[in-house]
Design an enzyme around this catalytic site. Structure first.
Site, PDB file in Angstrom:
ATOM      1  CB  SER A 533     -11.724   2.294  -2.848  1.00 53.65           C
ATOM      2  OG  SER A 533     -11.764   2.177  -1.589  1.00 53.65           O
ATOM      3  CD  GLU A 534      -5.393   4.277  -3.762  1.00 47.44           C
ATOM      4  OE1 GLU A 534      -4.548   4.924  -3.057  1.00 47.44           O
ATOM      5  OE2 GLU A 534      -6.054   3.371  -3.684  1.00 47.44           O
ATOM      6  CG  ASP A 559       4.630   6.743  -6.167  1.00 48.67           C
ATOM      7  OD1 ASP A 559       5.490   6.565  -5.829  1.00 48.67           O
ATOM      8  OD2 ASP A 559       4.064   8.170  -5.351  1.00 48.67           O
ATOM      9  CB  ILE A 561      -1.132   6.215 -11.507  1.00 44.93           C
ATOM     10  CG1 ILE A 561      -0.983   7.199 -11.223  1.00 44.93           C
ATOM     11  CG2 ILE A 561      -1.352   5.403 -12.434  1.00 44.93           C
ATOM     12  CD1 ILE A 561      -0.310   8.267 -12.006  1.00 44.93           C
ATOM     13  CG  HIS A 601       4.261   7.670  -0.963  1.00 46.49           C
ATOM     14  ND1 HIS A 601       4.314   6.304  -0.391  1.00 46.49           N
ATOM     15  CD2 HIS A 601       3.069   7.708   0.085  1.00 46.49           C
ATOM     16  CE1 HIS A 601       3.327   5.830   0.507  1.00 46.49           C
ATOM     17  NE2 HIS A 601       2.461   6.873   0.562  1.00 46.49           N
TER      18      HIS A 601
END
Length: 825
Positions: A533-534, A559, A561, A601
């Protein structure tokens, strides 16, 4: 992964059914006799008073925006005014049980929450504590104005004047506002009274509040946290991520007894049935009752209930019950507080999406009128009391307005004359001393940590026999990965406020092994795995830092972000400057830059991050700098995004002749370094491109007699140009290279600045190299995409100085061509 938890197929494959507990809807039963006994008549009147003041503040804003005046005082306000007229019972009911130690994170429509929370905190605080808070905030600037222009013999009234004046001045962009005029209407906050950032990003407060609650739980701090968000925000990913992070199983199953329990956070949804013009129930959302969402999170349904937000006493009961759950370690709690905004989304909103009949239906049960009618009918207050309090509120708001718009006492900041003004408000450039930090809790003494002992046996230099000798393997010498570990370990052991989380952070040792060994020394409440859960990973870090912690959070790939874009760009980056430099966000976000994994990636997005004001951006290329720069980031009190190239984790130190010092040290952020001396050409790189530049420099020297000076930028924000300009003055030529796409590269900014500042010293145009403006291909084709040593030599030949006998590679160079631009690549 958690080795303590067995995944038993006999259990997971067995036949069963899920059942759900019921969720209460409008369960409060008004009973004035019981309410008087529970709260007392004075408190019941104060609830009404607070609602009236909340509304009057917004009536003032509405009048200013619509008519350019309020009660004879003229003013033109160019900024926003998202009003919550009609929602006063929700705001006051939410705040009534809260003290200064409790935190509320609000939304863009939170004037009401600010004032209601401030009034409640003032009522429950001592005079001495309030004076200390007022004198300490913004060097007493607001308090001095209040004492001079808004003083009152009744101290509580003077404190109320402070609250209303500080909010008014902030709304109108004045230096004497809560946040020196840099937060404005939608972002005002005042931590001394537990008023934390109000967020103009829909749902943006959910991850921050979750992080603040995480801080309270893991640091065993008092108080609860409220995320005051709108109903439409439940359609956003970060809100759902926050629900889950606050409910993680490990909080109740794997944490030690002292730190065990769900997070003490209330997700208080101010449900006014609209997200701007989209109606949530029946149109834009799937639910028929918002409280139903709790059943999708945990077995307790998040203790969800729907309450009548038109009745402050119903809301108070819900908040009282929520506190009981949270204080028993049984959080989080979801409250669906149904209310109605009688005005538009903003002053420009004509409410074309709803009928006049609907608005009139809700106006006929206005929460303030209904509340006072009931109190008067029951003999709690006189029939005239509502009008009397209305007059008091008008006088209070008018007095603050007149002072707030008086430029002689409420001036604005001058931002452009002196660049140090905004620089000082954006970054504080302060740091802690490890010796002064609260010692970190560990499970074993650091002297017993086997991984640290194994590193102590490695060579500190990566060269077997000095400069030019064969590099040692990572098994025999300290690697880039090891150097990072040493700084993290030093800070984690020395400072208990350091807490680390991200995907695969614990038993795995971090996705790329940087934390290998930390599981053996740090208890779970200081190092734990997060969900994938960025947004919540980063957003919780912001809330944790705002509360007093020092989080170190990790994104597995640059990637990703995009999944945390708002939390990085609008939360992590913004709250220090939007506070007017009055709060700190001491947070480090580690981001790994991939390679060999294709288009999703292998992207270097450091330039994207460097383009957002408010973040320090660091990208070391050597083990020596990785250790020193990470130490500086961890010690500093500013938010830092720390990029690490996956190409470098296994590299040993070959650039610094003396290797990586064993002792703790810091490398200043913002200073470039010469990695190779030269006199004919300057090459500056970012990240792993350094080694390809050094290889190209060797080829230029050996084959063409050109001595290139190679500079490692090391940091992107801040960046001191002095060393680079000195080098360009000496060589007259500059080539810049990184692994960012050339079209959006930060190095284009560098090139523009150098050509502006050193035009007379340049003998050739500045050349910028980067990855091609297309997707990163698979590993088998990656050197068709990334900058190579040959690309650097070719660019020198074709763009800077012809190299005798040089034959360039076929096809366009890494600097790009006009034809490629026409084609969109």
């Amino acid at each position: 992964m958690a080795k303590e938890l067995l995944i038993d197929p006999a259990v997971t494959r067995s036949q069963a059914e899920l059942s759900f507990e019921t969720i209460a809807i409008n369960s409060y039963r008004p009973d004035l006799v019981a309410e008087r006994a529970l709260h007392g008549d004075d408190a019941l009147e104060r609830i009404g008073r607070d609602m009236i003041l909340v509304r009057e503040f917004e009536l003032m804003l509405q009048s200013i925006k619509r008519d350019g005046a309020y009660r004879g005082t003229s003013y033109v306000h160019a900024g926003p005014a998202h009003l919550s007229i009609g929602q006063e019972a929700a705001a006051v009911g939410q705040a009534f049980t809260l003290g200064a130690v409790d935190k509320v994170f609000g939304s863009h429509r939170s004037h009401g929450e600010v004032i209601a929370k401030g009034l409640s905190a003032i009522h429950t605080s001592t005079k001495d504590s309030l004076v200390e808070a007022f004198e300490g905030w913004s060097e007493g600037a607001i308090w001095n104005v209040v004492k001079d222009r808004l003083a009152d013999d009744d101290f509580e009234q003077q404190a109320v004047n402070y609250l209303v004046y500080g909010m008014t001045a902030e709304t109108f962009g004045r230096r004497t506002g809560f946040n020196r005029g840099l937060g404005g209407s939608m972002h005002a906050f005042f931590p001394p009274l537990g008023i934390y950032p109000n967020n103009a990003i829909v749902g943006g407060s959910a991850p921050l509040a979750t992080g603040a609650a995480l801080y309270n739980r893991l640091q065993r701090q008092p108080g609860i946290v409220v995320a005051s968000i709108g109903d439409a925000s439940t359609g956003t990913g970060p809100v759902w991520e926050s629900f889950n992070l606050a409910s993680m199983g490990q909080l109740s199953t794997l944490m030690d007894e002292k730190h065990r329990g769900g997070l003490p956070v209330v997700f208080f949804v101010v449900n006014n049935f609209y997200g701007m013009g989209g109606q949530t129930i029946g149109e834009t959302m799937a639910y028929d009752r918002l409280a139903r969402l709790g059943a999708g999170v945990n077995a307790q349904n998040m203790h969800a209930q729907t309450v009548d937000g038109n009745n402050p006493l119903a809301v108070i009961e819900a908040m009282t019950l929520a506190r009981q759950h949270l204080e028993s370690g049984d959080g989080p709690v979801l409250i669906d507080c149904q209310t109605y905004r009688q005005t538009g989304h903003s002053p420009s909103d004509a409410s074309s999406y709803r009928t006049k009949d609907e608005v009139e239906l809700w106006a006929s049960i206005d929460p303030i009128d209904s509340y006072f009618a009931r109190l008067a009918e029951g003999g709690v207050v006189a029939a005239t009391r509502q009008a009397e309090l209305k007059q008091w509120a008008e006088e209070t708001v008018s007095a603050s307005l007149e002072v707030a718009i008086d430029a002689s006492v409420s001036p604005r900041l001058s931002l452009r004359r002196d660049p140090k003004v905004m620089a000082g408000l954006t970054f504080n450039d302060t740091s802690i001393e490890l010796a002064d930090a609260p010692a970190g809790e560990t499970t074993i003494p650091v002297e017993e940590l086997q991984h640290a002992a194994s590193l102590a046996r490695k060579s500190r230099s990566g060269l077997s026999d000095g400069p030019g000798s064969k590099p040692l393997s990572g098994a025999k010498a300290i690697t880039f990965r090891d150097a990072l570990f040493e700084s993290v370990l030093a800070h984690a052991v020395a400072d208990d406020r350091v807490t680390l989380w991200g995907e695969e952070n614990r038993d795995w040792g971090g996705a790329f092994g940087v934390y290998r060994g930390l599981t053996d020394i740090l208890p779970r409440h200081r190092l734990f795995n997060s969900p994938i859960s960025e947004a919540a990973i980063v957003g919780a870090g912001v809330g944790f830092a705002l509360s007093g912690g020092r989080p170190v959070v990790e994104l597995m790939y640059a990637d990703f972000i995009g999944r945390a874009g708002d939390e990085i760009f609008n939360q992590m980056a913004k709250w220090q400057p939007m506070s007017g430099g009055l709060t700190t966000v001491p947070m480090v976000l580690r981001v790994s830059v991939g390679a060999k994994y294709g288009a999703q990636h292998s992207q270097d997005w450091s330039s994207m991050v460097a383009g957002v004001p408010g973040l320090k951006v660091v990208f070391p290329a050597t083990a020596h700098d990785a250790k020193g720069l990470l130490a500086s980031a961890l010690a500093g009190n500013d938010p830092v995004v720390f990029f690490e190239s996956q190409r470098l984790y296994d590299t040993v130190e070959t650039v610094f002749p003396d290797g990586v010092p064993a002792e703790y040290y810091q490398t200043p952020i913002g200073e470039a370094r010469i990695a190779r001396d030269g006199s004919d050409l300057t090459i500056m790189t970012v990240g792993a491109t350094l080694y390809r530049a050094l290889e190209a420099a060797t080829a230029l020297s050996e084959q063409y007699g050109i001595e290139a000076e190679v500079i490692d930028a090391r940091s992107m924000v801040p960046f001191d140009y002095s060393l680079l300009l000195e080098s360009v003055a000496k060589t007259g030529r500059l080539l810049l290279a990184s692994d960012a796409n050339v079209r959006g590269s930060w190095l284009n900014t560098v090139a523009t600045r150098v050509q502006t500042e050193a035009f007379d010293q340049l003998d050739a145009p500045v050349v910028v190299l980067g990855t091609r403006n297309w997707i990163a291909p698979p590993a088998e084709l990656e050197w068709e995409y990334f900058v190579t040593p040959a690309d650097i030599v070719d660019a020198v030949h074709s763009r800077i100085v012809p190299l005798p006998g040089h034959v360039a590679q076929e096809g366009p160079g890494a600097e790009g061509t006009l034809e490629e631009s026409t084609l969109g690549i």
